[in-house]
Motif scaffolding. Structure first.
Motif, mmCIF file in Angstrom:
data_model
loop_
_atom_site.group_PDB
_atom_site.id
_atom_site.type_symbol
_atom_site.label_atom_id
_atom_site.label_comp_id
_atom_site.label_asym_id
_atom_site.label_seq_id
_atom_site.Cartn_x
_atom_site.Cartn_y
_atom_site.Cartn_z
ATOM 1 N N ASP A 1 -93.471 -13.179 -0.430
ATOM 2 C CA ASP A 1 -92.810 -12.679 -1.631
ATOM 3 C C ASP A 1 -92.066 -13.800 -2.352
ATOM 4 O OD1 ASP A 1 -91.918 -10.406 -3.338
ATOM 5 O OD2 ASP A 1 -89.947 -10.984 -2.571
ATOM 6 N N LEU A 2 -91.403 -14.682 -1.571
ATOM 7 C CA LEU A 2 -90.721 -15.819 -2.188
ATOM 8 C C LEU A 2 -91.713 -16.753 -2.872
ATOM 9 C CD1 LEU A 2 -88.080 -16.697 0.559
ATOM 10 C CD2 LEU A 2 -87.681 -15.563 -1.635
ATOM 11 N N ALA A 3 -92.896 -16.940 -2.242
ATOM 12 C CA ALA A 3 -93.922 -17.779 -2.863
ATOM 13 C C ALA A 3 -94.407 -17.164 -4.177
ATOM 14 C CB ALA A 3 -95.086 -17.973 -1.899
ATOM 15 N N ARG A 4 -94.558 -15.830 -4.187
ATOM 16 C CA ARG A 4 -94.966 -15.164 -5.421
ATOM 17 C C ARG A 4 -93.920 -15.352 -6.514
ATOM 18 N NH1 ARG A 4 -93.296 -10.934 -7.729
ATOM 19 N NH2 ARG A 4 -92.049 -10.310 -5.912
ATOM 20 N N LEU B 1 -86.457 -20.147 -16.526
ATOM 21 C CA LEU B 1 -85.436 -20.694 -15.620
ATOM 22 C C LEU B 1 -84.091 -20.008 -15.804
ATOM 23 C CD1 LEU B 1 -86.104 -24.538 -15.582
ATOM 24 C CD2 LEU B 1 -86.484 -22.889 -13.751
ATOM 25 N N SER B 2 -83.787 -19.624 -17.034
ATOM 26 C CA SER B 2 -82.489 -19.012 -17.304
ATOM 27 C C SER B 2 -82.400 -17.646 -16.631
ATOM 28 C CB SER B 2 -82.290 -18.877 -18.815
ATOM 29 O OG SER B 2 -81.047 -18.276 -19.091
ATOM 30 N N GLY B 3 -81.544 -17.541 -15.649
ATOM 31 C CA GLY B 3 -81.322 -16.275 -14.956
ATOM 32 C C GLY B 3 -82.357 -15.935 -13.906
ATOM 33 N N ALA B 4 -83.441 -16.704 -13.797
ATOM 34 C CA ALA B 4 -84.487 -16.424 -12.805
ATOM 35 C C ALA B 4 -84.088 -17.038 -11.470
ATOM 36 C CB ALA B 4 -85.827 -16.989 -13.263
ATOM 37 N N ARG B 5 -83.925 -16.205 -10.463
ATOM 38 C CA ARG B 5 -83.527 -16.676 -9.148
ATOM 39 C C ARG B 5 -84.339 -15.942 -8.082
ATOM 40 N NH1 ARG B 5 -81.947 -19.559 -12.310
ATOM 41 N NH2 ARG B 5 -79.851 -20.386 -12.658
ATOM 42 N N LEU B 6 -84.507 -16.575 -6.950
ATOM 43 C CA LEU B 6 -85.223 -15.944 -5.843
ATOM 44 C C LEU B 6 -84.333 -14.890 -5.187
ATOM 45 C CD1 LEU B 6 -86.924 -19.015 -4.106
ATOM 46 C CD2 LEU B 6 -87.783 -17.574 -5.946
ATOM 47 N N SER B 7 -84.960 -13.809 -4.736
ATOM 48 C CA SER B 7 -84.215 -12.741 -4.068
ATOM 49 C C SER B 7 -85.111 -12.089 -3.023
ATOM 50 C CB SER B 7 -83.753 -11.694 -5.088
ATOM 51 O OG SER B 7 -84.867 -11.086 -5.734
ATOM 52 N N MET B 8 -84.486 -11.421 -2.064
ATOM 53 C CA MET B 8 -85.208 -10.711 -1.015
ATOM 54 C C MET B 8 -84.671 -9.292 -0.921
ATOM 55 S SD MET B 8 -85.649 -13.507 2.066
ATOM 56 C CE MET B 8 -83.888 -13.747 2.233
ATOM 57 N N GLU B 9 -85.607 -8.338 -0.733
ATOM 58 C CA GLU B 9 -85.184 -6.952 -0.594
ATOM 59 C C GLU B 9 -84.306 -6.773 0.638
ATOM 60 O OE1 GLU B 9 -88.538 -4.402 -0.575
ATOM 61 O OE2 GLU B 9 -89.186 -4.922 -2.618
ATOM 62 N N PRO C 1 -80.265 -19.582 3.868
ATOM 63 C CA PRO C 1 -79.845 -20.932 3.443
ATOM 64 C C PRO C 1 -80.867 -21.590 2.535
ATOM 65 C CG PRO C 1 -79.452 -20.627 5.796
ATOM 66 C CD PRO C 1 -80.244 -19.450 5.337
ATOM 67 N N TRP C 2 -82.163 -21.426 2.854
ATOM 68 C CA TRP C 2 -83.208 -22.005 2.011
ATOM 69 C C TRP C 2 -83.205 -21.365 0.632
ATOM 70 C CZ3 TRP C 2 -87.626 -20.194 -0.401
ATOM 71 C CH2 TRP C 2 -88.534 -21.170 -0.824
ATOM 72 N N VAL C 3 -83.068 -20.041 0.585
ATOM 73 C CA VAL C 3 -83.051 -19.341 -0.707
ATOM 74 C C VAL C 3 -81.844 -19.768 -1.534
ATOM 75 C CG1 VAL C 3 -82.862 -17.075 -1.797
ATOM 76 C CG2 VAL C 3 -84.371 -17.378 0.163
ATOM 77 N N ASP C 4 -80.675 -19.854 -0.886
ATOM 78 C CA ASP C 4 -79.463 -20.249 -1.613
ATOM 79 C C ASP C 4 -79.595 -21.668 -2.169
ATOM 80 O OD1 ASP C 4 -78.378 -17.800 -1.010
ATOM 81 O OD2 ASP C 4 -77.261 -18.520 0.735
#
Length: 486
Positions: free
Chosen positions: A175-178, A188-196, A204-207
């Motif tokens: 999901d993170l790869a997608r 880029l503006s406001g687009a961040r990775l997240s997990m359900e 730590p990697w996501v942050d």
């Protein structure tokens, strides 16, 4: 040639299968060894009991002399045990008695015993019992095949289960790869990775990746603003040049009129040259260039030199300047003079008339600090945060901002970074202080790099130095002092 990437799912699955096979194999081996040992002890115990039984019958017959009864009992008893055979030998080694059964062609266990001396007139001197262990061997063989099959089936089952579990566990990564594939410069503006569902090992990697996206977003926005600012700053002098040139070419002009147009165009060209040189210098600083080292020298002397260079501007604005403190540091004199000149020129344009500008040099705790303070209108916090941004001007100064393109303080911040320090700005109580620190000594560059950097700053490089000195003297300046703030 780049190696083909391996699959973590398959690697983990086969690793689990191999570990399971090793574990099951060790367990199966232990079960087989324990079973074989138990059956062997059981067979030996059974054989021992039979030896005792036969020995008892031989002794009984020897005491009673009834050999026929002994033979009858032995034949009757071993007839029901076809996995055993008893053989009695006479004193001459001849077979005196032998029961039915033939264990010689199968795996067997044998035991010998001696009869009492002179038993039955010497007709029975010794005996042996052979036990057929075919059933035990068949049992052990079946057990071995069962354990081998269980090991392989269990390993394959664990491999399949591990593959499924690994794939399910790695779904957050997919999901993170997608989400990463869907990122773009426009998002880029406001687009961040997240997990359900948060995964402790991945957070730590996501942050860190989200922090990187924030920095990239800021850099991208800054680049867009920088491009727009560059286009605006270059468009104004170019428009002026083209307009004046077109007007001059519409009808014949006298030599004096053409000279006036050329002088005006030269001013605009000089402004363009200043912008380009400043941008080139900032690009070199962004590329990681570090100021060359020098023996420890006085920062106060550099501040005094900058004040002397701006004496005319100070007198015209009705201002005074003083230099307080001193510190020794290793620095690039040309770069530090450029930074001080920019700071002092900025203070002159924003100071209240009749006030005194203070240049202060502090030794600090191993980190020299140079600052320029001037009385004037307070600067809002938002403007303070943007003060070192490129092409940022804030409010137009009282003394006029004509000819300034907003790179002076950005150059100060770049020079501070090249010396391992940082730029800072404060505004409180009607006094604004802007300065920079000098960190670790800059490393030396080769001669070509030094000449290039000094040329970007407009300093003498040995080539045309006499001409530059003459121009500085003609304009009332001092040779060796970089240009004023931009």
């Amino acid at each position: 040639m780049q190696a083909k990437p391996h699959s973590l799912r398959w690697r983990l699955s086969w690793l689990f299968a191999a570990l399971t096979m090793l574990g099951f194999g060790a367990l199966s081996g232990a079960i087989y060894a324990a079973s074989a040992s138990h059956l062997a002890r059981k067979a030996e115990a059974e054989l021992g009991r039979k030896v005792a039984l036969v020995s008892g019958l031989v002794q009984e017959a020897a005491s009673t002399g009834d050999e026929a009864a002994m033979r009858h009992k032995l034949a009757e008893f071993f007839a029901a045990h076809d996995d055993m055979r008893v053989t009695l030998f006479g004193a001459d080694g001849a077979v005196a008695f032998q029961s039915s059964g033939d264990p010689r062609r199968a795996p067997h266990l044998a035991a010998r015993f001696d009869a009492p001396a002179g038993a039955l007139g010497g007709r029975v001197a010794s005996g042996s019992i052979q036990m057929d262990r075919t059933q035990d061997e068949e049992l052990l063989s079946g057990l071995a095949w069962l354990l081998v099959a269980a090991t392989f089936v269990g390993s394959l089952s664990v491999c399949a289960s591990a593959f499924w579990l690994t794939r399910r566990t790695m779904l957050p990564l997919f999901d993170l790869a997608r989400q990463t594939r869907e990122l773009g410069a426009e998002r880029l503006s406001g687009a961040r990775l997240s997990m359900e569902r948060s995964v402790e090992e991945l957070m730590p990697w996501v942050d860190e990746f989200n922090a990187l996206l924030s920095r990239l977003d800021g850099a991208y926005r800054q680049l867009e603003a920088f491009n727009a600012d560059v286009a605006h700053e270059l468009r104004t002098p170019l428009t002026t040049l083209m307009g004046q040139t077109e007007v001059a070419l519409r009808r014949p002009r006298s030599p004096e009129a053409l000279r006036s147009v050329l002088e005006s165009n030269l001013e605009e060209l000089q402004r363009l040259s200043g912008i380009v040189n400043d941008m080139l210098f900032l690009a070199r600083a962004d590329g990681g260039e570090i100021a060359r080292a020098s023996p420890p020298a006085s920062l106060r002397e550099q501040a005094i030199t900058a004040v002397e260079f701006h004496e005319a501007a100070l007198a015209e604005a009705g201002l005074e300047a003083r230099v307080d403190g001193d510190a020794l540091a290793s620095f690039d004199a040309g770069l530090v003079r450029r930074a001080l000149s920019n700071l002092l020129g900025n203070a002159i344009r924003h100071s209240d008339e009749g006030s005194t500008i203070a240049l202060r040099v502090d030794a600090g705790a191993g980190c020299p600090r140079v600052s320029v303070s001037n009385p004037g209108a307070p600067i809002p916090p938002d403007a303070l945060r943007r003060m070192f941004d490129r092409f940022y001007r804030g409010e137009e100064p009282r003394s006029g901002g004509c000819g300034r393109h907003g790179l002076g303080l950005a150059i100060v911040a770049a020079i501070a970074g090249m010396h391992g320090g940082r730029a800072f700005a404060t505004s409180a109580g009607g006094v604004t202080t802007v300065g920079f620190t000098i960190g670790a000594a800059a490393r030396k560059h080769d001669a070509d790099s030094r000449r290039t950097a000094r040329r970007d700053l407009g300093e003498p490089t040995g080539e045309g130095e006499a001409r530059r000195a003459a121009l500085a003297e003609f304009e009332g300046g001092q040779p060796g002092v970089a240009g004023v703030a931009n």
